[in-house]
Design a protein around this motif. Structure first.
Motif, PDB file in Angstrom:
ATOM      1  N   VAL A  87       0.843  -1.202   0.000  1.00 58.29           N
ATOM      2  CA  VAL A  87       0.000   0.000   0.000  1.00 58.29           C
ATOM      3  C   VAL A  87       0.874   1.247   0.000  1.00 58.29           C
ATOM      4  O   VAL A  87       0.599   2.223  -0.710  1.00 58.29           O
ATOM      5  N   TYR A  88       1.936   1.223   0.787  1.00 57.10           N
ATOM      6  CA  TYR A  88       2.860   2.354   0.913  1.00 57.10           C
ATOM      7  C   TYR A  88       3.521   2.663  -0.437  1.00 57.10           C
ATOM      8  O   TYR A  88       3.696   3.829  -0.801  1.00 57.10           O
ATOM      9  N   VAL A  94      -6.030  -2.830  -8.224  1.00 57.27           N
ATOM     10  CA  VAL A  94      -5.468  -4.087  -8.726  1.00 57.27           C
ATOM     11  C   VAL A  94      -6.576  -4.851  -9.429  1.00 57.27           C
ATOM     12  O   VAL A  94      -7.684  -4.976  -8.904  1.00 57.27           O
ATOM     13  N   TRP A  95      -6.273  -5.361 -10.611  1.00 55.43           N
ATOM     14  CA  TRP A  95      -7.253  -6.138 -11.379  1.00 55.43           C
ATOM     15  C   TRP A  95      -6.855  -7.610 -11.414  1.00 55.43           C
ATOM     16  O   TRP A  95      -5.692  -7.935 -11.626  1.00 55.43           O
ATOM     17  N   SER A 110     -11.781  -6.032  -9.422  1.00 50.44           N
ATOM     18  CA  SER A 110     -10.820  -5.011  -8.986  1.00 50.44           C
ATOM     19  C   SER A 110     -10.899  -4.822  -7.478  1.00 50.44           C
ATOM     20  O   SER A 110     -11.954  -5.027  -6.864  1.00 50.44           O
ATOM     21  N   PHE A 111      -9.785  -4.432  -6.882  1.00 46.57           N
ATOM     22  CA  PHE A 111      -9.743  -4.146  -5.453  1.00 46.57           C
ATOM     23  C   PHE A 111      -8.510  -3.300  -5.154  1.00 46.57           C
ATOM     24  O   PHE A 111      -7.620  -3.141  -5.994  1.00 46.57           O
ATOM     25  N   GLU A 115      -8.111  -1.768   1.186  1.00 48.86           N
ATOM     26  CA  GLU A 115      -9.521  -1.985   1.500  1.00 48.86           C
ATOM     27  C   GLU A 115      -9.815  -3.399   1.985  1.00 48.86           C
ATOM     28  O   GLU A 115     -10.932  -3.696   2.398  1.00 48.86           O
ATOM     29  N   LEU A 116      -8.808  -4.285   1.948  1.00 52.98           N
ATOM     30  CA  LEU A 116      -9.030  -5.667   2.365  1.00 52.98           C
ATOM     31  C   LEU A 116      -9.134  -5.742   3.892  1.00 52.98           C
ATOM     32  O   LEU A 116      -8.414  -5.059   4.611  1.00 52.98           O
ATOM     33  N   PRO A 117     -10.037  -6.579   4.405  1.00 53.54           N
ATOM     34  CA  PRO A 117     -10.282  -6.616   5.854  1.00 53.54           C
ATOM     35  C   PRO A 117      -9.134  -7.242   6.651  1.00 53.54           C
ATOM     36  O   PRO A 117      -8.350  -8.041   6.133  1.00 53.54           O
TER      37      PRO A 117
END
Length: 285
Positions: A87-88, A94-95, A110-111, A115-117
């Motif tokens: 992330v940094y 990302v697809w 996509s994500f 945002e992933l838990p």
């Protein structure tokens, strides 16, 4: 402020703070090179994670970073930090291309890694006392040290036994617990206790197929940093070296944000972007 989901126990206090070093081209190139296994693969995956975190973390729990500190982190914290490093570096979209397990149609998902838990550590982290057939035992969450202790054991059963002897201690006894003394129910209780305490990050993504609406589970690695190619970075180094005549070493030593700003200045001088946007802060730098 983002904190570790688990953390380190420092002087009896649970510390969850961490800080990355300023990102440079040298750090980015090192990550790209870490993705290439050594020919004899002596530098195993767990060692790569330790090396990368040591190179990129400025502090953990208010302490300076070294191998002992990084290896003492829980496996969940190590995975979390590797994802936070991704992330940094770049928290872009990302697809993924998936194949539906129901109708076999391909579809895209996509994500963003940010945002992933994340599941925080549970009660009693990092040690919990439970009762099994042998009496009371203390169960600990697995750490980087535990990963390294079993990495060279090819037999999965032997690796599991070795891990259990590291994670489980009998109350009031110094001698190591013997795995063959454990019942199936004991092992199940130990696994439940360790899992309930351990922090976890998402390693799967749920997505419905747009064709048949079937739910699909897609793997999402915490180690996407290792999937990076050096091509884009080296192209940027080439562009700056060609324009400013600086050495590769000097360019890679620049903070990554400053390197991007120089690239924007080059594009501006070539008429590829509007100078007014750069002057008024419309471009990141």
């Amino acid at each position: 402020m983002i904190e570790l989901p688990g953390g380190l126990i420092v002087n009896g206090e649970r510390r969850r703070d961490f800080k990355f070093r300023e990102l440079t081209g040298e750090c980015e190139l090192m990550l790209c090179e870490q993705s290439i296994p050594a020919q004899d693969d002596v530098f195993c995956h767990a060692q790569r994670v330790t090396h990368v975190l040591c190179q990129n973390l400025a502090s953990i729990g208010g302490q300076s970073v070294n191998r002992e500190t990084v290896n003492a982190l829980s496996v969940g914290d190590r995975q979390f930090l590797m994802r936070q490093l991704a992330v940094y570096i770049d928290d872009g979209v990302v697809w993924l291309t998936a194949v539906c397990g129901q109708c076999a149609e391909k579809f895209d998902v996509s994500f963003r890694h940010s945002e992933l838990p994340v599941k925080p550590a549970g009660e009693h982290y990092p040690n919990k006392v439970i009762e099994i057939s042998l009496g009371k035992v203390t169960v600990s969450v697995p750490t980087g040290n535990d990963q390294l202790a079993v990495v060279n054991i090819a037999n999965q059963q032997q690796a599991m036994w070795r891990l259990i002897t590291r994670l489980v201690r009998r109350k009031g006894r110094r001698q190591q617990l013997q795995p063959e003394q454990l019942t199936t129910e004991d092992i199940e209780q130990i696994e439940i206790a360790a899992e309930s305490m351990s922090p976890e990050i998402a390693t799967e993504l749920s997505a419905n197929c747009p064709n048949c609406q079937a739910e699909n589970r897609l793997p999402v690695t915490p180690y996407s940093c290792f999937d990076r190619s050096a091509d884009d970075l080296l192209n940027e180094v080439h562009t700056i070296a060609l324009y400013y005549h600086w050495s590769e070493q000097d360019i890679l030593a620049l903070p990554s944000t400053r390197r991007q700003h120089y690239l924007q200045l080059i594009d501006c001088s070539r008429g590829m972007i509007d100078r007014q946007k750069l002057v008024h802060g419309g471009l990141h730098g």
